[in-house]
Scaffold this motif. Structure first.
Motif, short mmCIF file in Angstrom:
data_model
loop_
_atom_site.label_atom_id
_atom_site.label_comp_id
_atom_site.label_asym_id
_atom_site.label_seq_id
_atom_site.Cartn_x
_atom_site.Cartn_y
_atom_site.Cartn_z
N ALA A 225 11.57 3.34 -4.40
CA ALA A 225 10.40 3.58 -3.54
C ALA A 225 9.14 3.84 -4.37
O ALA A 225 8.06 3.31 -4.04
N GLN A 226 9.25 4.62 -5.43
CA GLN A 226 8.07 4.91 -6.25
C GLN A 226 7.54 3.65 -6.94
O GLN A 226 6.33 3.45 -7.04
N THR A 227 8.45 2.80 -7.40
CA THR A 227 8.02 1.56 -8.06
C THR A 227 7.35 0.62 -7.06
O THR A 227 6.31 0.02 -7.36
N VAL A 228 7.94 0.50 -5.87
CA VAL A 228 7.36 -0.36 -4.84
C VAL A 228 5.99 0.17 -4.41
O VAL A 228 5.03 -0.59 -4.24
N ASN A 229 5.87 1.48 -4.22
CA ASN A 229 4.59 2.07 -3.82
C ASN A 229 3.52 1.84 -4.89
O ASN A 229 2.36 1.57 -4.57
N LYS A 230 3.91 1.96 -6.14
CA LYS A 230 2.96 1.71 -7.24
C LYS A 230 2.52 0.24 -7.24
O LYS A 230 1.35 -0.08 -7.47
N LYS A 231 3.47 -0.65 -6.95
CA LYS A 231 3.16 -2.08 -6.90
C LYS A 231 2.17 -2.38 -5.78
O LYS A 231 1.28 -3.23 -5.94
N MET A 232 2.29 -1.68 -4.66
CA MET A 232 1.34 -1.86 -3.56
C MET A 232 -0.08 -1.52 -4.01
O MET A 232 -1.04 -2.16 -3.60
N GLN A 233 -0.20 -0.50 -4.83
CA GLN A 233 -1.52 -0.02 -5.25
C GLN A 233 -2.16 -0.95 -6.28
O GLN A 233 -3.39 -1.07 -6.34
N THR A 234 -1.34 -1.61 -7.11
CA THR A 234 -1.88 -2.42 -8.20
C THR A 234 -1.99 -3.90 -7.84
O THR A 234 -2.81 -4.62 -8.42
N ALA A 235 -1.19 -4.36 -6.88
CA ALA A 235 -1.22 -5.78 -6.50
C ALA A 235 -2.34 -6.04 -5.50
O ALA A 235 -2.72 -5.16 -4.73
N ASN A 236 -2.85 -7.25 -5.51
CA ASN A 236 -3.86 -7.66 -4.53
C ASN A 236 -3.13 -8.18 -3.29
O ASN A 236 -2.74 -9.34 -3.23
N LEU A 237 -2.97 -7.30 -2.29
CA LEU A 237 -2.19 -7.66 -1.11
C LEU A 237 -3.06 -8.04 0.07
O LEU A 237 -2.57 -8.22 1.18
N GLY A 238 -4.37 -8.13 -0.14
CA GLY A 238 -5.24 -8.62 0.91
C GLY A 238 -5.72 -7.59 1.90
O GLY A 238 -6.30 -7.91 2.92
N PHE A 239 -5.45 -6.30 1.63
CA PHE A 239 -6.01 -5.25 2.49
C PHE A 239 -6.49 -4.11 1.61
O PHE A 239 -6.02 -3.93 0.49
N GLY A 240 -7.41 -3.32 2.16
CA GLY A 240 -8.07 -2.29 1.38
C GLY A 240 -7.17 -1.13 1.01
O GLY A 240 -6.92 -0.84 -0.14
N GLY A 241 -6.65 -0.41 2.01
CA GLY A 241 -5.83 0.77 1.75
C GLY A 241 -4.36 0.46 1.81
O GLY A 241 -3.91 -0.37 2.60
N THR A 242 -3.57 1.09 0.97
CA THR A 242 -2.13 0.84 0.95
C THR A 242 -1.32 2.08 1.30
O THR A 242 -0.12 2.00 1.50
N GLU A 243 -1.98 3.24 1.38
CA GLU A 243 -1.23 4.49 1.54
C GLU A 243 -0.38 4.50 2.79
O GLU A 243 0.77 4.92 2.77
N ASP A 244 -0.92 4.00 3.91
CA ASP A 244 -0.19 4.06 5.16
C ASP A 244 1.00 3.12 5.18
O ASP A 244 1.88 3.25 6.02
N LYS A 245 1.04 2.16 4.26
CA LYS A 245 2.15 1.23 4.18
C LYS A 245 3.19 1.67 3.16
O LYS A 245 4.24 1.03 3.01
N SER A 246 2.91 2.75 2.44
CA SER A 246 3.83 3.23 1.41
C SER A 246 5.16 3.66 2.02
O SER A 246 5.23 4.06 3.18
N LEU A 247 6.20 3.59 1.20
CA LEU A 247 7.52 4.05 1.63
C LEU A 247 7.58 5.57 1.52
O LEU A 247 7.43 6.12 0.43
N GLY A 248 7.77 6.25 2.63
CA GLY A 248 7.92 7.69 2.61
C GLY A 248 9.28 8.09 2.06
O GLY A 248 10.22 7.30 2.07
N VAL A 249 9.37 9.32 1.59
CA VAL A 249 10.62 9.77 0.97
C VAL A 249 11.80 9.66 1.92
O VAL A 249 12.94 9.39 1.51
#
Length: 359
Positions: A225-249
């Motif tokens: 989960a931490q690796t995937v969440n970090k990837k969301m923040q660094t990759a260009n996924l076409g949307f501004g914010g990624t926090e709400d899409k992060s995997l919760g614990v």
């Protein structure tokens, strides 16, 4: 209810205010509500409601509805007739409890506050959310139906009492169904629930969950989960914010982590359909055959199934995260042991004196 129960004063056991817990899906908001607030208030003085897109002011406050009631006719004989009465909703019912049992702390829990049109659902009640230091509303409103339900008086003003707490939860703002303006939000005491996978503040249950390995894999849920969440923040996924899409614990449950099919259908499908919808090649090593092929490859893999479906770079990052988490866990254990040894040494150097009269 037991009369003795009413004599046990619980007023003030939790703050009489409007508290809004927010964070990513699965970070533990409902768990916080249960532990910090719900566990301290008697069940009979707690009401829970879940907002959703079709939820309305009438559902929340109450509405006039037809009911069958026995009434006497002109001959003095009872018969059932259709009557129109105000049926209290959750908000009016919690006010009734707080008004009837003034020595008891009452709790209204609103799950998924931003999944419904909260300002419209609250309506004029919005005015009551401004509170004094004692928890009582600064301003009152007039509502005939609520006044009749509470006081049996049509024109008595309504206000939030000092023994009522309102606790609500919502996901962070990027993926709201309905937005809430500043005027509405400022009337809540906002409390962010962090999405923690490591740290001394984690309880044993969360530690065990985070370190649990994914089905047939050497990678733990926390490292994944931490690796995937970090990837969301660094990759260009076409949307501004990624926090709400992060995997919760707790996005995935223990049961999800025990079953390859459940994990694939819940977590991998979410990442494919939502979080990485505009950047699937950043995470999945083969996107040409669609989601079904990814899930089949994961479920049928002979070795580590994550290695079969993820980009090698991402999988390697997960292995590094595993090593980091192991080192951090070892350091924490070492520090705890050192503290315990220091405490034991201090106790030996300063033995407790025996009580007078003992030899």
């Amino acid at each position: 209810m037991d009369a003795l129960l009413h004599n046990e004063t619980t007023k003030g056991i939790i703050p009489s205010s409007n508290i809004l817990l927010y964070g990513v899906p699965g970070c533990g908001k409902s768990h916080m509500v249960a532990n910090k607030y719900e566990s301290k208030v008697k069940e009979e003085y707690t009401i829970r409601v879940v907002f959703h897109p079709d939820y309305t002011y009438s559902d929340f406050v109450g509405q006039i509805m037809p009911v069958l009631e026995k009434v006497e006719n002109k001959d003095g004989i009872e018969e059932e007739k259709l009557q129109y009465k105000f049926i209290p909703g959750p908000f009016t019912r919690i006010l009734q409890l707080a008004e009837t049992y003034k020595d008891q702390q009452c709790l209204l829990i609103i799950e998924e506050l931003n999944r419904g049109n909260a300002p419209a659902i609250f309506g004029e009640i919005f005015q009551l959310l401004d509170r004094n230091d004692d928890g009582k509303s600064k301003y009152s409103i007039y509502n005939r139906d609520i006044s009749m339900a509470l006081y049996d008086e049509p024109n008595k003003p309504i206000e939030l009492p000092p023994n009522l707490t309102i606790v609500a939860t919502m996901n962070t703002s990027d993926q709201n169904v309905f937005t809430m303006d500043t005027a509405f939000q400022r009337r809540w005491q906002m409390e962010h629930i962090p999405n923690r996978f490591t740290g001394e503040s984690l309880d044993e249950k969360t530690i065990n969950h985070v370190t649990k390995h994914l089905p047939n894999s050497e990678i733990s849920w926390g490292a994944f989960a931490q690796t995937v969440n970090k990837k969301m923040q660094t990759a260009n996924l076409g949307f501004g914010g990624t926090e709400d899409k992060s995997l919760g614990v707790y996005f995935a449950t223990d049961n999800d982590l025990d079953d390859a099919e459940r994990f694939a259908e819940k977590v991998l499908k979410y990442l494919w359909d939502d979080a990485f919808k505009l950047g699937r090649k950043e995470l999945f090593n083969d996107c040409s055959q669609g989601l079904s092929a990814v899930i089949e490859a994961y479920e049928d893999a002979k070795g580590d199934p994550l290695k079969a479906v993820l980009v090698p770079e991402v999988y390697n990052e997960m292995q590094k995260k595993m090593a980091e988490m192991a080192a951090e866990q070892a350091q924490t254990a070492e520090e705890k042991t050192s503290e315990e040894e220091a405490a034991e040494s201090a106790a030996e150097d300063n033995p407790a004196q025996k009580p007078a009269g003992e030899e």
